[in-house]
Design an enzyme around this catalytic site. Structure first.
Site, PDB file in Angstrom:
ATOM      1  N   CYS A  29     -64.326 -19.685 -18.471  1.00 52.39           N
ATOM      2  CA  CYS A  29     -63.302 -20.730 -18.509  1.00 52.39           C
ATOM      3  C   CYS A  29     -62.149 -20.336 -19.428  1.00 52.39           C
ATOM      4  O   CYS A  29     -60.983 -20.541 -19.095  1.00 52.39           O
ATOM      5  CB  CYS A  29     -63.926 -22.038 -18.974  1.00 52.39           C
ATOM      6  N   CYS A  43     -70.142 -28.419 -20.839  1.00 48.45           N
ATOM      7  CA  CYS A  43     -69.060 -29.240 -20.295  1.00 48.45           C
ATOM      8  C   CYS A  43     -69.585 -30.492 -19.603  1.00 48.45           C
ATOM      9  O   CYS A  43     -68.833 -31.445 -19.401  1.00 48.45           O
ATOM     10  CB  CYS A  43     -68.173 -28.428 -19.349  1.00 48.45           C
TER      11      CYS A  43
END
EC number: 2.8.1.13
Length: 358
Positions: A102, A198
């Site tokens: 990410c 996340c």
């Protein structure tokens, strides 16, 4: 003319203090927040990095500092480039580290892209890491607060990105960062630190959440111990090497996941912790932060998970973009899919993805 900079605002104390320090330095500060929220409330309610509280904190910080702010809507790319590949890795019986992907593919890449379009000179974030430049090569080092150091997650950043970024809190400890936030009356001064995952659905593994999100089939199978079938499970995606809790297998002594076969669905268990030790493992898709392989002689260290300590090692490139790693001390539960990051002292050299362990 003031230097224009982008500050990535997450809603946490570290990024908000990065904005304060940039303003103190006389920069024109533009705040940018990445919106990575899933459109389905079933999943978005479990997201830890995209809450309404975070956005409220961001807007409070921007109002307090009087700075311009933008949201970047990036969930489709986040799903395509980070969540889906991570779900596929879990389905293969591996344990990925989505944060590393990410940072490279979404966060820093998109922030640098936005900065260039806005005519900004730099991108500032609240990461605990330090950056320097020597002979035209940017070098990333551990943050001074070793308990908060985040360089491990940044090993994928290349020279093009490093040339555009700065880490204002990298030479500070967390206590000082919070004191600065309190001095400026920022709402984030006592905000708890963010979590690593996340998504966090109570009672559910991260692998299962991703499987449901991406609508992947389960791959159930058998638990085997010393060749015997000792139980059944609902899917290899819910397990990781070294795992002890949640096996629901009664052997009379603690059992650990020692091997995962994604084809058959078999999970091999061991009861002796020393059988989880590896004196050699492979690393795939190695990237060197300088853009070329460094001198691998002399003292090197490898870190095989964020919360583990780096240990001395020997690294032998395989000539095909990977390497064999020989830690000086056998490592417990070396996990395929996790990041192996190489250091020389506090200097980050590069890293890759763990393949298999011997």
């Amino acid at each position: 003319m003031k230097e224009k900079v982008i500050v990535a605002l997450s809603g946490g104390v570290d990024s908000s203090v990065a904005a304060v320090l940039a303003q103190q330095a006389g920069c024109e500060v533009i705040g940018v927040t990445l919106r990575l929220k899933h459109p389905d409330p079933e999943f978005s309610v479990a997201q830890l990095c995209a809450s309404k509280n975070d956005e409220a904190a961001v807007e409070s910080i921007c109002a307090k500092l009087g700075i311009e702010h933008h949201y970047l809507e990036l969930f489709p790319e986040f799903e395509c480039k980070v969540l889906r590949p991570a779900a596929q890795e879990y389905a293969r019986g591996r344990t990925p580290n989505p944060c590393c992907e990410c940072n490279y593919r979404i966060k820093f890449g998109k922030l640098v892209e936005f900065a260039r379009s806005a005519g900004a000179a730099k991108v500032l974030t609240g990461h605990y890491a330090k950056l320097s430049e020597h002979g035209g090569v940017y070098e990333l080092r551990r943050g001074d607060d070793l308990k908060k150091d985040q360089s491990y997650f940044l090993y994928r950043l290349d020279q093009a990105i490093l040339s555009m970024v700065r880490f204002p809190v990298g030479a500070m400890d967390k206590g000082k960062v919070r004191r600065i936030a309190a001095e400026y009356g920022l709402v984030t001064s006592d905000k708890p630190d963010s979590q690593d995952a996340c998504f966090q659905v109570p009672g559910e593994s991260f692998g299962e959440t991703l499987r449901r999100l991406e609508k992947l089939p389960r791959r159930p199978g058998l638990f085997r111990y010393q060749g015997r079938i000792v139980g059944r499970h609902n899917g290899v995606h819910e397990f990781t090497i070294g795992q002890r809790k949640g096996l629901n297998v009664a052997l009379g002594v603690p059992a650990y996941v020692a091997g995962i076969d994604p084809e058959s669905g078999d999970i091999r268990l061991e009861t002796e912790p020393e059988r989880l030790l590896a004196s050699r493992f492979t690393v795939e898709r190695v990237s060197w932060q300088s853009g070329r392989a460094p001198d691998l002689s002399g003292e090197l260290e490898v870190q095989i998970r964020y919360r583990s300590r780096a240990v001395p090692c020997r690294v032998e490139p395989d000539g095909a973009g990977g390497a064999a790693v020989f830690p000086a001390v056998p490592q417990r539960a070396v996990t395929p899919g996790q990041a192996a990051v190489f250091y020389r002292g506090d200097l980050l050299l590069g890293g890759g993805v763990i393949g298999h362990a011997d």
